[in-house]
Design an enzyme around this catalytic site. Structure first.
Site, PDB file in Angstrom:
ATOM      1  N   TYR A   3       3.289 -16.752 -14.377  1.00  0.00           N
ATOM      2  CA  TYR A   3       3.215 -15.725 -13.321  1.00  0.00           C
ATOM      3  C   TYR A   3       4.501 -14.888 -13.288  1.00  0.00           C
ATOM      4  O   TYR A   3       4.447 -13.656 -13.218  1.00  0.00           O
ATOM      5  CB  TYR A   3       2.982 -16.418 -11.978  1.00  0.00           C
ATOM      6  N   LYS A  43       4.916 -10.866 -13.970  1.00  0.00           N
ATOM      7  CA  LYS A  43       5.422  -9.958 -12.934  1.00  0.00           C
ATOM      8  C   LYS A  43       6.729  -9.282 -13.364  1.00  0.00           C
ATOM      9  O   LYS A  43       7.009  -8.145 -12.960  1.00  0.00           O
ATOM     10  CB  LYS A  43       5.611 -10.719 -11.618  1.00  0.00           C
TER      11      LYS A  43
HETATM   12  P1  NAP Z   1      -5.506 -12.638  -3.313  1.00  0.00           P
HETATM   13  O1  NAP Z   1      -5.745 -12.753  -1.843  1.00  0.00           O
HETATM   14  O2  NAP Z   1      -5.819 -13.788  -4.191  1.00  0.00           O
HETATM   15  O3  NAP Z   1      -6.295 -11.338  -3.837  1.00  0.00           O
HETATM   16  C1  NAP Z   1      -6.307 -10.992  -5.186  1.00  0.00           C
HETATM   17  C2  NAP Z   1      -7.564 -10.189  -5.467  1.00  0.00           C
HETATM   18  O4  NAP Z   1      -7.570  -9.846  -6.866  1.00  0.00           O
HETATM   19  C3  NAP Z   1      -8.843 -10.990  -5.182  1.00  0.00           C
HETATM   20  O5  NAP Z   1      -9.764 -10.194  -4.499  1.00  0.00           O
HETATM   21  C4  NAP Z   1      -9.335 -11.330  -6.589  1.00  0.00           C
HETATM   22  O6  NAP Z   1     -10.735 -11.464  -6.704  1.00  0.00           O
HETATM   23  C5  NAP Z   1      -8.866 -10.125  -7.376  1.00  0.00           C
HETATM   24  N1  NAP Z   1      -8.840 -10.398  -8.812  1.00  0.00           N
HETATM   25  C6  NAP Z   1      -8.451 -11.534  -9.442  1.00  0.00           C
HETATM   26  N2  NAP Z   1      -8.598 -11.406 -10.770  1.00  0.00           N
HETATM   27  C7  NAP Z   1      -9.119 -10.174 -10.994  1.00  0.00           C
HETATM   28  C8  NAP Z   1      -9.506  -9.472 -12.160  1.00  0.00           C
HETATM   29  N3  NAP Z   1      -9.408 -10.021 -13.378  1.00  0.00           N
HETATM   30  N4  NAP Z   1     -10.002  -8.222 -12.032  1.00  0.00           N
HETATM   31  C9  NAP Z   1     -10.122  -7.656 -10.811  1.00  0.00           C
HETATM   32  N5  NAP Z   1      -9.764  -8.272  -9.663  1.00  0.00           N
HETATM   33  C10 NAP Z   1      -9.275  -9.525  -9.758  1.00  0.00           C
HETATM   34  O7  NAP Z   1      -3.985 -12.276  -3.615  1.00  0.00           O
HETATM   35  P2  NAP Z   1      -2.899 -11.425  -2.795  1.00  0.00           P
HETATM   36  O8  NAP Z   1      -1.940 -12.396  -2.210  1.00  0.00           O
HETATM   37  O9  NAP Z   1      -3.542 -10.421  -1.939  1.00  0.00           O
HETATM   38  O10 NAP Z   1      -2.162 -10.733  -4.023  1.00  0.00           O
HETATM   39  C11 NAP Z   1      -2.333  -9.389  -4.391  1.00  0.00           C
HETATM   40  C12 NAP Z   1      -1.254  -9.025  -5.399  1.00  0.00           C
HETATM   41  O11 NAP Z   1       0.023  -9.219  -4.798  1.00  0.00           O
HETATM   42  C13 NAP Z   1      -1.282  -9.895  -6.647  1.00  0.00           C
HETATM   43  O12 NAP Z   1      -0.950  -9.131  -7.784  1.00  0.00           O
HETATM   44  C14 NAP Z   1      -0.184 -10.912  -6.371  1.00  0.00           C
HETATM   45  O13 NAP Z   1       0.363 -11.433  -7.559  1.00  0.00           O
HETATM   46  C15 NAP Z   1       0.816 -10.043  -5.624  1.00  0.00           C
HETATM   47  N6  NAP Z   1       1.758 -10.803  -4.810  1.00  0.00           N
HETATM   48  C16 NAP Z   1       1.317 -11.624  -3.807  1.00  0.00           C
HETATM   49  C17 NAP Z   1       2.252 -12.323  -3.066  1.00  0.00           C
HETATM   50  C18 NAP Z   1       1.868 -13.242  -1.937  1.00  0.00           C
HETATM   51  O14 NAP Z   1       2.741 -13.934  -1.414  1.00  0.00           O
HETATM   52  N7  NAP Z   1       0.621 -13.284  -1.508  1.00  0.00           N
HETATM   53  C19 NAP Z   1       3.621 -12.189  -3.348  1.00  0.00           C
HETATM   54  C20 NAP Z   1       4.026 -11.362  -4.379  1.00  0.00           C
HETATM   55  C21 NAP Z   1       3.077 -10.658  -5.097  1.00  0.00           C
HETATM   56  P3  NAP Z   1     -11.461 -12.864  -6.370  1.00  0.00           P
HETATM   57  O15 NAP Z   1     -11.242 -13.104  -4.914  1.00  0.00           O
HETATM   58  O16 NAP Z   1     -12.905 -12.618  -6.687  1.00  0.00           O
HETATM   59  O17 NAP Z   1     -10.818 -13.897  -7.224  1.00  0.00           O
END
Ligand code: NAP
Length: 255
Positions: free
Chosen positions: A163, A167
């Site tokens: 990961y 990133k």
């Molecule tokens: P999340 O709630 O898991 O949402 C991610 C979304 O991306 C889900 O709807 C998922 O679909 C979709 N997805 C996964 N694989 C995919 C693919 N191959 N093609 C299209 N869509 C896909 O995560 P989040 O926390 O909102 O994270 C959003 C972004 O922020 C990510 O890039 C994550 O790495 C980044 N981020 C998050 C955090 C944190 O603390 N939450 C911190 C830093 C960065 P499904 O539900 O169907 O699997």
């Protein structure tokens, strides 16, 4: 008495395509853009989830929305998502590469397939989407690409080699695209969230959550809205002289 003109919404007349926007941070970004007047393409793995999110956003904001199904690791899906957005709205002004996954493990236990899967979605997916959307943006001599990176890509994290590599790679991709596209006024930036309250972090035990909050100077985990506000800034007119940058939204966790 002079009447003040009604405030113009920040993304009036713009169209945005946001990956992984059926839930979490992506959904919040899609809703924030729609509230500021953008027409929004909600794109996620499941069409059912995308459709529910798109309908909800349209109902709450009155914005035009469409729902798309795509897997960002597949080039044909990325090209089709851009085509469908153009068919519906005529153009793509803003692309947010938000879709992301984790498959955590210590390096010695991490399977090659889990390394590849995370790089394929988080890093290659952003490349494929940027390539598909940039064609139009470069022609239009305008556009914004916003890549959602992570504090883990800046600082590293035990148990997240795949990961954090994806990133960190996204930051390099952001800077290279920014240099390549700047002559055509297409701006490319990254947002690097810290620990944000979504499904991705809901698995954390209370003890781990408390420990993380202690490490954050602002004393709390972030909300999806904290990230959406940063993305909105990078998508709008107030950031017209900003490209190739990483905007950290982490409560001071990494400086
Ligand atoms: P999340 O709630 O898991 O949402 C991610 C979304 O991306 C889900 O709807 C998922 O679909 C979709 N997805 C996964 N694989 C995919 C693919 N191959 N093609 C299209 N869509 C896909 O995560 P989040 O926390 O909102 O994270 C959003 C972004 O922020 C990510 O890039 C994550 O790495 C980044 N981020 C998050 C955090 C944190 O603390 N939450 C911190 C830093 C960065 P499904 O539900 O169907 O699997």
């Amino acid at each position: 008495m002079t009447q003040s003109a009604p405030l113009q919404k920040r993304l009036e007349g713009k169209t945005a395509l946001i990956t992984g926007s059926a839930r979490g941070i992506g959904l919040e970004i899609a809703a924030a853009f729609a509230a500021e007047g953008a027409s929004v393409a909600v794109a996620d793995l499941s069409l059912q989830d995308s459709a529910a999110a798109a309908a909800d956003i349209a109902l709450k904001t009155g914005a035009k929305t469409i729902a798309l199904a795509l897997d960002v690791s597949k080039e044909a899906d990325c090209e089709k998502a851009v085509e469908e957005t153009v068919k519906a709205f005529g153009k793509v002004d803003i692309l947010v590469n938000n879709a992301g996954i984790t498959k955590d493990n210590l390096v010695l236990r991490m399977k090659e397939a889990d390394f590849d899967a995370v790089i394929s979605v988080n890093l290659k997916g952003a490349f494929l989407m940027a390539k598909a959307a940039a064609r139009l943006m470069l022609k239009a001599r305008a556009g914004r690409i916003i890549n959602i990176s992570s504090v883990v890509g800046q600082a590293g994290q035990a148990g997240q080699a795949n990961y954090s590599a994806s990133k960190a790679g996204l930051i390099g991709l952001t800077k290279s695209l920014a240099r390549e596209f700047a002559p055509r006024q297409v701006l490319v930036n990254a947002v690097a969230p810290g620990f944000i309250r979504t499904r991705m972090t809901e698995g954390l035990k209370d003890e781990a959550r408390a420990k993380i909050s202690e490490l954050i100077p602002l004393g709390r985990m972030g909300e999806p809205g904290d990230v959406a506000k940063a993305a909105l800034f990078l998508a709008g007119g107030d950031s017209a002289y900003i490209t190739g940058q990483v905007l950290s939204v982490n409560g001071g966790l990494y400086m």
